[in-house]
Design a protein around this motif. Structure first.
Motif, PDB file in Angstrom:
ATOM      1  N   TRP A   1       0.217 -11.781  16.894  1.00  0.00           N
ATOM      2  CA  TRP A   1      -1.121 -11.780  16.312  1.00  0.00           C
ATOM      3  C   TRP A   1      -2.057 -10.845  17.074  1.00  0.00           C
ATOM      4  O   TRP A   1      -3.082 -10.408  16.536  1.00  0.00           O
ATOM      5  N   ARG A   2      -1.707 -10.519  18.329  1.00  0.00           N
ATOM      6  CA  ARG A   2      -2.550  -9.600  19.109  1.00  0.00           C
ATOM      7  C   ARG A   2      -2.716  -8.265  18.407  1.00  0.00           C
ATOM      8  O   ARG A   2      -3.715  -7.563  18.615  1.00  0.00           O
ATOM      9  N   ASN A   3      -1.736  -7.907  17.572  1.00  0.00           N
ATOM     10  CA  ASN A   3      -1.799  -6.627  16.872  1.00  0.00           C
ATOM     11  C   ASN A   3      -2.899  -6.577  15.821  1.00  0.00           C
ATOM     12  O   ASN A   3      -3.172  -5.501  15.260  1.00  0.00           O
ATOM     13  N   LEU A   4      -3.512  -7.723  15.521  1.00  0.00           N
ATOM     14  CA  LEU A   4      -4.643  -7.742  14.601  1.00  0.00           C
ATOM     15  C   LEU A   4      -5.978  -7.648  15.339  1.00  0.00           C
ATOM     16  O   LEU A   4      -7.036  -7.555  14.701  1.00  0.00           O
ATOM     17  N   PHE A   5      -5.934  -7.688  16.670  1.00  0.00           N
ATOM     18  CA  PHE A   5      -7.162  -7.697  17.458  1.00  0.00           C
ATOM     19  C   PHE A   5      -7.229  -6.542  18.453  1.00  0.00           C
ATOM     20  O   PHE A   5      -8.297  -5.996  18.702  1.00  0.00           O
ATOM     21  N   ASP A   6      -6.109  -6.181  19.025  1.00  0.00           N
ATOM     22  CA  ASP A   6      -6.063  -5.081  19.987  1.00  0.00           C
ATOM     23  C   ASP A   6      -5.790  -3.784  19.230  1.00  0.00           C
ATOM     24  O   ASP A   6      -4.705  -3.202  19.298  1.00  0.00           O
ATOM     25  N   VAL A   7      -6.787  -3.316  18.473  1.00  0.00           N
ATOM     26  CA  VAL A   7      -6.625  -2.153  17.599  1.00  0.00           C
ATOM     27  C   VAL A   7      -7.821  -1.215  17.764  1.00  0.00           C
ATOM     28  O   VAL A   7      -8.823  -1.559  18.396  1.00  0.00           O
ATOM     29  N   ASN A   8      -7.723  -0.031  17.215  1.00  0.00           N
ATOM     30  CA  ASN A   8      -8.840   0.915  17.278  1.00  0.00           C
ATOM     31  C   ASN A   8      -9.071   1.621  15.948  1.00  0.00           C
ATOM     32  O   ASN A   8      -9.748   2.640  15.898  1.00  0.00           O
ATOM     33  N   GLU A   9      -8.485   1.065  14.857  1.00  0.00           N
ATOM     34  CA  GLU A   9      -8.687   1.627  13.528  1.00  0.00           C
ATOM     35  C   GLU A   9      -9.074   0.526  12.559  1.00  0.00           C
ATOM     36  O   GLU A   9      -8.633  -0.621  12.686  1.00  0.00           O
ATOM     37  N   ARG A  10      -9.885   0.882  11.585  1.00  0.00           N
ATOM     38  CA  ARG A  10     -10.310  -0.101  10.589  1.00  0.00           C
ATOM     39  C   ARG A  10      -9.267  -0.176   9.480  1.00  0.00           C
ATOM     40  O   ARG A  10      -9.468   0.294   8.367  1.00  0.00           O
ATOM     41  N   LYS A  11      -8.147  -0.799   9.810  1.00  0.00           N
ATOM     42  CA  LYS A  11      -7.045  -0.878   8.860  1.00  0.00           C
ATOM     43  C   LYS A  11      -6.447  -2.288   8.788  1.00  0.00           C
ATOM     44  O   LYS A  11      -5.307  -2.465   8.378  1.00  0.00           O
ATOM     45  N   ILE A  12      -7.232  -3.278   9.168  1.00  0.00           N
ATOM     46  CA  ILE A  12      -6.728  -4.652   9.253  1.00  0.00           C
ATOM     47  C   ILE A  12      -7.175  -5.473   8.045  1.00  0.00           C
ATOM     48  O   ILE A  12      -8.336  -5.412   7.629  1.00  0.00           O
ATOM     49  N   TYR A  13      -6.253  -6.241   7.490  1.00  0.00           N
ATOM     50  CA  TYR A  13      -6.579  -7.240   6.477  1.00  0.00           C
ATOM     51  C   TYR A  13      -6.598  -8.618   7.143  1.00  0.00           C
ATOM     52  O   TYR A  13      -5.671  -8.975   7.872  1.00  0.00           O
TER      53      TYR A  13
ATOM     54  N   LYS B   1     -15.215  -5.017  13.332  1.00  0.00           N
ATOM     55  CA  LYS B   1     -15.360  -3.589  13.052  1.00  0.00           C
ATOM     56  C   LYS B   1     -14.037  -2.916  12.708  1.00  0.00           C
ATOM     57  O   LYS B   1     -14.027  -1.769  12.240  1.00  0.00           O
ATOM     58  N   TYR B   2     -12.930  -3.621  12.929  1.00  0.00           N
ATOM     59  CA  TYR B   2     -11.621  -3.061  12.602  1.00  0.00           C
ATOM     60  C   TYR B   2     -11.013  -3.668  11.334  1.00  0.00           C
ATOM     61  O   TYR B   2      -9.913  -3.306  10.931  1.00  0.00           O
ATOM     62  N   VAL B   3     -11.744  -4.598  10.730  1.00  0.00           N
ATOM     63  CA  VAL B   3     -11.240  -5.244   9.516  1.00  0.00           C
ATOM     64  C   VAL B   3     -11.617  -4.405   8.305  1.00  0.00           C
ATOM     65  O   VAL B   3     -12.792  -4.178   8.032  1.00  0.00           O
ATOM     66  N   TYR B   4     -10.605  -3.972   7.566  1.00  0.00           N
ATOM     67  CA  TYR B   4     -10.865  -3.203   6.348  1.00  0.00           C
ATOM     68  C   TYR B   4     -11.334  -4.116   5.220  1.00  0.00           C
ATOM     69  O   TYR B   4     -12.227  -3.768   4.457  1.00  0.00           O
ATOM     70  N   ASP B   5     -10.736  -5.320   5.156  1.00  0.00           N
ATOM     71  CA  ASP B   5     -11.112  -6.229   4.078  1.00  0.00           C
ATOM     72  C   ASP B   5     -10.750  -7.658   4.455  1.00  0.00           C
ATOM     73  O   ASP B   5      -9.704  -7.913   5.051  1.00  0.00           O
ATOM     74  N   TYR B   6     -11.665  -8.584   4.128  1.00  0.00           N
ATOM     75  CA  TYR B   6     -11.367 -10.006   4.177  1.00  0.00           C
ATOM     76  C   TYR B   6     -10.989 -10.399   2.761  1.00  0.00           C
ATOM     77  O   TYR B   6     -11.816 -10.330   1.846  1.00  0.00           O
TER      78      TYR B   6
END
Length: 476
Positions: free
Chosen positions: A203-215, A281-286
């Protein structure tokens, strides 16, 4: 129809007699000819609905029209029942929501005879071939089940959590929460596949990121839970000996604490709030349902990924809309190594139901293994009905593909010819209670590192909702 359907006619006719003189709610003379469903999107297909309408007419001699409305989250459904008191007969809440609705006296008990048959289908009780009746152990009074039955772990989840006495909920579908991503590589190269999976295994891969590409799920409970797994990652890793011993008692205690209220809820909520706020800031869409379509069309190949239910993954990985299935082999679904949740969706009867009789018959119909098989095929989810899962596994992976009696309708040749990387991954999401071995791939059942969500108390539910509402108020 199967012997099952023939056998339940007597019970159904009894119910017709019992209810024939009843004054049904709704204030309309034709209300007893309408069954109102309130279910998650794309969860009950039109074929199952029309099949029920036909079967109901054959069984009772009366007409029934099913009216279906869809909801996006459990909380939306809860508001419609608890606050607006909408007249729905069948609702389909998840585990923790069943528990909440029971606490608030918003559910009606299911007829015990009907529930007995549903339970028999869930556990996979053996049937006498001559009579069509379930076989009962005369000494214990319990159903006799196959020695190789593997649905008991699922039954334990139900009875240890939201419906211990099997009275209020008819289990429909179940699965896990995981990480869905697009693999842009060679599916025949196991080393490359394993390396890609390992990079998305936490799950860390949804938080330790630097691009706005997370759902992320537009659900306070799911997102809160994922955030807590991120918060407790190091502790979970240590307690499970680097994710190799999930039976460790302290690991299981921490896992349980993530899904329950606990004495430290305020602290957990504050930590989750901080983690989710930093992630925003990295979440593309909820999203609650539309994300799977976006991932499937173009976003997946562009590197977008995120938290998805296994039913989302089944929808993305297998397309049954045409004459023959199309499998999107490059999509991968991973249950996080540190742990995740099992979700169980069940049919329940609302307190404000206007047609309880038809609701119970609908549950009975949907528990038939043949009907459940078709629903499993449609939803891309794991059926709660034992024989449906057995038949579906054999449909995908027949034991003897050289059997001359095997027809094109008896097995999925397209799936069978997919890569081992895809087959093992797809089977693991469709059958999370099984260990999967396909070629060089071995995937262990994730259930020993999964928990089931429990309802929180009223204050905690309100605090969690306020936190999520404030978080979602402004887009990143």
């Amino acid at each position: 129809m199967k012997n099952f359907l023939k056998r339940i006619v007597g019970i159904c006719l009894t119910l017709v007699i019992i209810f024939s003189g009843a004054i049904l709610l709704g204030g309309c003379a034709s209300r007893d000819e309408i069954l109102r469903l309130y279910v998650p999107g794309e969860y009950v297909d039109d074929i199952a609905i029309s099949g029920f309408e036909t079967w109901y007419k054959e069984t009772t001699g009366k007409n029934i029209t099913v009216v279906k409305k869809e909801f996006d989250t459990n909380e939306t459904m809860y508001t419609m029942i608890a606050t607006k008191r909408q007249d729905f007969d069948i609702i389909c809440p998840s585990d923790y929501m069943v528990e909440r609705l029971k606490k608030e006296n918003l559910l009606v008990k299911i007829d015990s005879e009907i529930m007995s048959i549903i339970k028999a289908n869930v556990v996979g009780a053996l049937i006498d071939e001559e009579t069509g009746d379930f076989i009962i152990n005369e000494e214990t009074g319990e159903f006799v089940i196959d020695a190789n039955n593997n649905n008991l772990s699922f039954m334990n989840l139900v009875q240890s959590s939201f419906d211990p006495n099997f009275e209020y909920a008819s289990p429909y579908m179940w699965g896990t929460m995981g990480i869905m991503y697009y693999f842009n590589g060679d599916l025949n190269n196991k080393q490359e596949v394993d390396l890609a999976d390992s990079k998305k295994s936490s799950w860390r891969n949804l938080f330790d990121v630097n691009e706005r590409k997370i759902y992320m799920k537009d659900s306070e409970r799911d997102s809160y839970t994922v955030a807590l797994f991120n918060y407790y990652y190091d502790e979970l890793k240590e307690l499970s000996n680097n994710f190799t011993n999930f039976e460790n008692e302290q690991y299981q205690e921490l896992l349980t604490n993530i899904f329950t209220l606990g004495d430290d809820f305020d602290e957990k909520l504050e930590q989750a709030k901080t983690i989710l706020t930093n992630q925003k800031k990295y979440v593309y869409d909820y999203e609650s349902d539309e994300g799977k379509d976006a991932l499937l069309t173009s976003k997946g190949a562009q590197g977008y990924y995120g938290a998805f239910w296994s039913c989302d993954a089944g929808y993305i990985m297998a397309d049954f809309s045409g004459d023959e299935p199309v499998y999107n082999e490059n999509f991968r679904y991973i249950v996080a190594e540190e742990g995740s949740n099992v979700w169980i969706d069940s049919f329940c009867i609302s307190k404000y139901a206007g047609n309880k009789k038809a609701a119970e018959m609908f549950m009975l119909y949907m528990s038939d293994p043949e009907v459940a098989f078709n629903c499993m095929d449609y939803t891309g989810c794991t059926s709660s009905i034992y024989n449906a899962t057995v038949d579906y596994f054999n449909y995908l992976m027949p034991e003897d593909i050289n059997d001359p009696e095997l027809t094109e309708d008896d097995w999925d040749e397209v799936f069978y010819n997919c890569s081992d990387a895809f087959k093992s991954n797809y089977l693991s999401l469709m059958f999370p209670h099984l260990d999967i071995d396909i070629g060089d791939y071995h995937i262990s059942s994730p259930l020993n590192r999964c928990g089931i969500m429990r309802d929180l108390d009223i204050k905690a539910n309100d605090d969690l909702l306020k936190m999520w509402t404030n978080l979602r108020r402004f887009t990143a």
